[in-house]
Design a protein around this motif. Structure first.
Motif, PDB file in Angstrom:
ATOM      1  N   SER A  33       0.808  -1.211   0.000  1.00 10.30           N
ATOM      2  CA  SER A  33       0.000   0.000   0.000  1.00 10.30           C
ATOM      3  C   SER A  33       0.849   1.273   0.000  1.00 10.30           C
ATOM      4  CB  SER A  33      -0.941   0.008   1.203  1.00 10.30           C
ATOM      5  OG  SER A  33      -0.202  -0.096   2.400  1.00 10.30           O
ATOM      6  N   ARG A  34       2.038   1.225   0.634  1.00  9.16           N
ATOM      7  CA  ARG A  34       2.872   2.413   0.659  1.00  9.16           C
ATOM      8  C   ARG A  34       4.329   2.008   0.518  1.00  9.16           C
ATOM      9  NH1 ARG A  34       1.462   5.552   6.020  1.00  9.16           N
ATOM     10  NH2 ARG A  34       0.718   3.505   6.668  1.00  9.16           N
ATOM     11  N   HIS A  35       5.070   2.718  -0.337  1.00 10.43           N
ATOM     12  CA  HIS A  35       6.494   2.442  -0.454  1.00 10.43           C
ATOM     13  C   HIS A  35       7.303   3.359   0.430  1.00 10.43           C
ATOM     14  CE1 HIS A  35       6.654  -0.689  -3.467  1.00 10.43           C
ATOM     15  NE2 HIS A  35       5.592  -0.125  -4.003  1.00 10.43           N
ATOM     16  N   GLN A  36       6.620   4.369   0.970  1.00  6.55           N
ATOM     17  CA  GLN A  36       7.317   5.300   1.857  1.00  6.55           C
ATOM     18  C   GLN A  36       6.403   5.628   3.036  1.00  6.55           C
ATOM     19  OE1 GLN A  36       8.345   9.301   0.442  1.00  6.55           O
ATOM     20  NE2 GLN A  36      10.476   8.743   0.779  1.00  6.55           N
ATOM     21  N   VAL A  37       6.923   5.430   4.245  1.00 13.71           N
ATOM     22  CA  VAL A  37       6.152   5.754   5.446  1.00 13.71           C
ATOM     23  C   VAL A  37       6.795   6.978   6.081  1.00 13.71           C
ATOM     24  CG1 VAL A  37       5.343   4.915   7.680  1.00 13.71           C
ATOM     25  CG2 VAL A  37       5.624   3.328   5.778  1.00 13.71           C
ATOM     26  N   LEU A  38       6.043   8.063   6.205  1.00 12.62           N
ATOM     27  CA  LEU A  38       6.573   9.281   6.808  1.00 12.62           C
ATOM     28  C   LEU A  38       6.235   9.255   8.290  1.00 12.62           C
ATOM     29  CD1 LEU A  38       5.575  11.911   4.102  1.00 12.62           C
ATOM     30  CD2 LEU A  38       7.751  10.730   4.393  1.00 12.62           C
ATOM     31  N   VAL A  49      -0.289  -2.517   4.157  1.00 12.58           N
ATOM     32  CA  VAL A  49      -1.008  -3.666   3.618  1.00 12.58           C
ATOM     33  C   VAL A  49      -0.294  -4.179   2.373  1.00 12.58           C
ATOM     34  CG1 VAL A  49      -3.222  -4.515   2.784  1.00 12.58           C
ATOM     35  CG2 VAL A  49      -3.152  -2.713   4.508  1.00 12.58           C
ATOM     36  N   LEU A  50      -0.108  -5.486   2.339  1.00  9.73           N
ATOM     37  CA  LEU A  50       0.510  -6.127   1.179  1.00  9.73           C
ATOM     38  C   LEU A  50      -0.538  -7.033   0.519  1.00  9.73           C
ATOM     39  CD1 LEU A  50       3.961  -7.657   0.780  1.00  9.73           C
ATOM     40  CD2 LEU A  50       2.058  -9.229   0.557  1.00  9.73           C
ATOM     41  N   PHE A  51      -0.681  -6.878  -0.773  1.00 13.61           N
ATOM     42  CA  PHE A  51      -1.586  -7.754  -1.527  1.00 13.61           C
ATOM     43  C   PHE A  51      -0.763  -8.633  -2.447  1.00 13.61           C
ATOM     44  CE2 PHE A  51      -5.022  -4.863  -0.403  1.00 13.61           C
ATOM     45  CZ  PHE A  51      -6.039  -5.779  -0.169  1.00 13.61           C
ATOM     46  N   GLY A  52      -1.199  -9.859  -2.641  1.00 12.11           N
ATOM     47  CA  GLY A  52      -0.492 -10.749  -3.553  1.00 12.11           C
ATOM     48  C   GLY A  52      -1.466 -11.642  -4.293  1.00 12.11           C
ATOM     49  N   ASN A 173      -1.289 -15.335  12.013  1.00 13.84           N
ATOM     50  CA  ASN A 173      -2.608 -15.058  11.433  1.00 13.84           C
ATOM     51  C   ASN A 173      -2.615 -13.731  10.671  1.00 13.84           C
ATOM     52  OD1 ASN A 173      -2.292 -13.420  13.571  1.00 13.84           O
ATOM     53  ND2 ASN A 173      -4.207 -13.967  14.595  1.00 13.84           N
ATOM     54  N   ALA A 174      -1.413 -13.237  10.337  1.00 16.40           N
ATOM     55  CA  ALA A 174      -1.334 -11.924   9.707  1.00 16.40           C
ATOM     56  C   ALA A 174      -1.580 -11.987   8.200  1.00 16.40           C
ATOM     57  CB  ALA A 174       0.016 -11.286   9.987  1.00 16.40           C
ATOM     58  N   VAL A 175      -1.496 -13.191   7.633  1.00 16.00           N
ATOM     59  CA  VAL A 175      -1.771 -13.342   6.195  1.00 16.00           C
ATOM     60  C   VAL A 175      -3.144 -13.994   6.031  1.00 16.00           C
ATOM     61  CG1 VAL A 175      -0.987 -14.328   4.015  1.00 16.00           C
ATOM     62  CG2 VAL A 175       0.694 -13.614   5.728  1.00 16.00           C
ATOM     63  N   THR A 176      -3.973 -13.352   5.242  1.00 11.72           N
ATOM     64  CA  THR A 176      -5.312 -13.888   4.986  1.00 11.72           C
ATOM     65  C   THR A 176      -5.401 -14.286   3.519  1.00 11.72           C
ATOM     66  OG1 THR A 176      -6.084 -12.225   6.526  1.00 11.72           O
ATOM     67  CG2 THR A 176      -7.774 -13.388   5.278  1.00 11.72           C
ATOM     68  N   LEU A 177      -5.780 -15.527   3.272  1.00 15.63           N
ATOM     69  CA  LEU A 177      -6.018 -15.955   1.889  1.00 15.63           C
ATOM     70  C   LEU A 177      -7.464 -15.622   1.549  1.00 15.63           C
ATOM     71  CD1 LEU A 177      -3.966 -19.175   2.216  1.00 15.63           C
ATOM     72  CD2 LEU A 177      -3.729 -17.660   0.252  1.00 15.63           C
ATOM     73  N   ALA A 185      -1.760  -9.270   3.538  1.00 17.35           N
ATOM     74  CA  ALA A 185      -1.019  -9.321   4.803  1.00 17.35           C
ATOM     75  C   ALA A 185      -0.898  -7.911   5.371  1.00 17.35           C
ATOM     76  CB  ALA A 185       0.369  -9.914   4.584  1.00 17.35           C
ATOM     77  N   GLY A 186      -0.995  -7.787   6.690  1.00 20.37           N
ATOM     78  CA  GLY A 186      -0.805  -6.488   7.359  1.00 20.37           C
ATOM     79  C   GLY A 186       0.568  -6.466   7.998  1.00 20.37           C
ATOM     80  N   ILE A 187       1.434  -5.534   7.541  1.00 23.49           N
ATOM     81  CA  ILE A 187       2.790  -5.436   8.100  1.00 23.49           C
ATOM     82  C   ILE A 187       2.773  -4.403   9.232  1.00 23.49           C
ATOM     83  CG2 ILE A 187       5.199  -4.866   7.599  1.00 23.49           C
ATOM     84  CD1 ILE A 187       4.581  -5.542   4.642  1.00 23.49           C
ATOM     85  N   PRO A 188       3.013  -4.839  10.471  1.00 21.31           N
ATOM     86  CA  PRO A 188       2.987  -3.880  11.577  1.00 21.31           C
ATOM     87  C   PRO A 188       4.279  -3.069  11.637  1.00 21.31           C
ATOM     88  CG  PRO A 188       3.469  -6.067  12.423  1.00 21.31           C
ATOM     89  CD  PRO A 188       3.332  -6.201  10.925  1.00 21.31           C
TER      90      PRO A 188
END
Lengths: 262, 307
Positions: A33-38, A49-52, A173-177, A185-188
């Motif tokens: 979702s973001r390549h840069q976190v400010l 958020v990562l989608f695959g 449980n962070a990756v949901t199919l 997946a939600g990257i904390p």
């Protein structure tokens, strides 16, 4: 511009997945979702958020007998850390022994759709560096760099403290199919995360074997007044010190003018 | 309202910090001291790393002693020749203190040395103050007259060579104890984050026989210069001076000092000294407790560098 960058990264991702997986039969495409976190002073942590998606690269592809498992590993910038242990000496608690871990990830996350032992055997997990229990942590002893033993109390306490800060994490449980071939997946990202580059590796397994993998990355950037102050303090120590003295003199002088009684 | 401290690297409540600055300012105005020996421990007790507390309080004391020094300067109550001689030792002492501070920090023993120094110094100074003021109060109760200290009596210090005349203070004394006093105050100040006024003033009065007309003004100017140089040296070597923290403390401190000075004029001298003694002793005890109680976590991490 950002769209262009994302698009290019996606293209690279797809090319990588294809070239690396000639023998493999599926394509893996991921996007974050973001390549840069400010990060500013009010930053209390966030989630990326990562989608695959997996898709067959040949029309005659036969579906695998076993469902897909996903392992996402994220590694933050490397750092050198001293772990110190307090001991009671003559009744008071003093830092006595210490161990320096050199070039270890400041952040390490393993995100999966189910517990690691169910996904693959320990030899495969070791190879994938999945989970911080399998993470190689090198320590500096004198001028030598040695691998730390798994049972070393300095290693276990280093990992425990990192876990308490949310910097080392393992989430089953962070990756949901969403469908058997599309996942999220939600990257904390905790508030104390270091500034720098974060490498994301996505591995797809089926029946305990890797069938596709790819990489992506995001960057953590600190912004704002506080960051300016912190940078000035580390980069221009003398100027910073002089500015502090000027500030002190001005404050003192102002007070003596405002509250003057004689 | 939370505000983020960029060097301490943690958020704090801005009103709590302002309140602490005010409270310490009131006490410092009341007793005519810098208040570093209260401010640094308070910051450490609320969780500011001790290195950041010491380095930032140095600039806070520079600000509070600046307004005091200016008002004594206007009244011509500063002996600049004496300040100059004290500074010879003071600057060297500050530099030595910052060097030791840096070494202790790199071997992980800074916290413990700061803690032990506070226990020793505050325990001794607080104990002496309580003892002396209690004796005076008891003597007054029993109706006896208080023996006043005689000025002009000579000690072994006055037999030392390299004598110098300090015209403003009307004293003729060796340069050796003057430089030595400056060194001790600068050294302790750099490591512990205190201006040292509460030690310097008695030293100047009892050891050098500096008259009361110039002693406070001289002490304030010395504190101003040593703390300003400590700020610069800490900023250059350890980069631990937190500008946001220091500014909040400065503002609270200088305002509080004005109220404190007024309150102090309405209190009797010995009662005031007893109160200060109890306060100093209590802070020392609090440090002692922190040293002997089992820490919440025996292990700690310190990031040395990031690639």
């Amino acid at each position: 511009m950002r769209y262009g960058l994302t698009k290019r990264l996606m293209t690279v991702t797809i090319l990588l997945a294809m070239s690396g997986g000639m023998a493999l039969a599926e394509q893996l495409v991921v996007s974050i979702s973001r390549h840069q976190v400010l990060v500013n002073s009010s930053f209390t942590g966030t989630s990326i958020v990562l989608f695959g998606a997996l898709m067959p690269d040949k029309p005659d592809f036969k579906p695998r007998p076993k469902p897909y498992d996903i392992i996402v590993t994220i590694q933050g910038p490397r750092e050198t850390v001293v772990t110190r242990q307090k001991e009671r000496i003559l009744g008071i608690w003093i830092n006595s022994r210490s161990r320096t871990f050199a070039g270890v990830p400041s952040y390490h996350a393993t995100l999966t759709n189910r517990p690691l032992p169910e996904i693959a055997d320990s030899a495969t997990l070791d190879e994938l560096e999945a989970g911080f229990h399998n993470l190689p942590l090198s320590q500096r002893v004198g001028s030598q760099i040695l691998e730390s033993a798994r049972s070393d109390p300095f290693r276990t306490n280093f990992i425990r403290l990192k876990e308490e800060h949310g910097l080392y994490t393992e989430q089953t449980n962070a990756v949901t199919l969403l469908t058997p071939t599309i996942f999220r997946a939600g990257i904390p990202v905790p508030a104390v995360a270091q500034v720098g580059n974060y490498e994301v590796t996505v591995q797809v397994l089926s029946g305990g074997k890797v069938v596709a993998s790819t990489h992506t990355a995001f960057e953590l950037v600190k912004v704002g007044f506080e960051q300016f102050v912190a940078q000035a303090a580390t980069r221009h120590g003398l100027l910073y010190g002089l500015a502090m003295v000027m500030m002190a003199l001005t404050t003192g002088w102002l007070a003596s003018v405002v509250f003057r009684r004689d | 309202m939370q505000i983020y401290l960029p060097i301490a690297d943690l958020p704090v409540n801005i009103f709590l910090m302002l309140g602490m600055g005010l409270a310490v300012g009131i006490i410092s105005g009341m007793f005519g001291i810098g208040g570093g020996f209260l401010m640094t421990p308070l910051l450490i007790f609320i969780g500011i790393p001790s290195g950041v507390a010491v380095a930032s309080v140095a600039s806070h004391i520079a600000a509070s002693s600046c307004s005091g020094a200016l008002s004594y300067w206007r009244r011509n109550a500063v002996d600049m020749a004496l300040v100059g001689m004290l500074l010879v030792g003071g600057i060297i002492g500050t530099a030595a203190g910052v060097v030791l501070f840096t070494v202790l920090r790199s071997v992980g023993q800074l916290d413990i040395v700061i803690g032990l120094s506070y226990v020793a110094l505050l325990g001794i100074v607080g104990g002496l103050m309580i003892n002396e003021s209690l004796r005076v109060i008891l003597r007054e109760r029993s109706g006896q007259s208080t023996p006043t200290r005689r000025g002009g009596s000579h000690t072994w210090i006055h037999g030392l060579p390299l004598k110098m005349r300090f015209k403003r203070s009307r004293i003729y004394v060796s340069a050796i104890p003057v430089v030595a006093i400056g060194f001790v105050i600068g050294f302790i100040g750099a490591i512990m984050g205190i201006g040292g006024g509460f030690m310097l003033v008695p030293m100047l009065i009892y050891l050098l026989r500096v008259p009361t007309t110039t002693v406070i003004g001289t002490s304030m100017v010395l504190t101003l210069v040593t703390m300003a140089s400590a700020t610069i040296m800490h900023a250059v070597t350890n980069q631990l001076v937190d500008a946001v923290l220091a500014l909040i403390l400065m503002v609270g401190g200088v305002i509080g000092a004005q109220f404190g000075a007024r309150a102090g004029q309405n209190m009797r001298g010995e009662r005031l000294r007893l109160l200060l003694g109890v306060l100093v002793f209590a802070v020392g005890l609090r440090f002692a407790y922190q040293l002997v109680v089992v820490p919440a976590d025996l292990f700690s991490l310190l990031v040395l560098d990031v690639e």
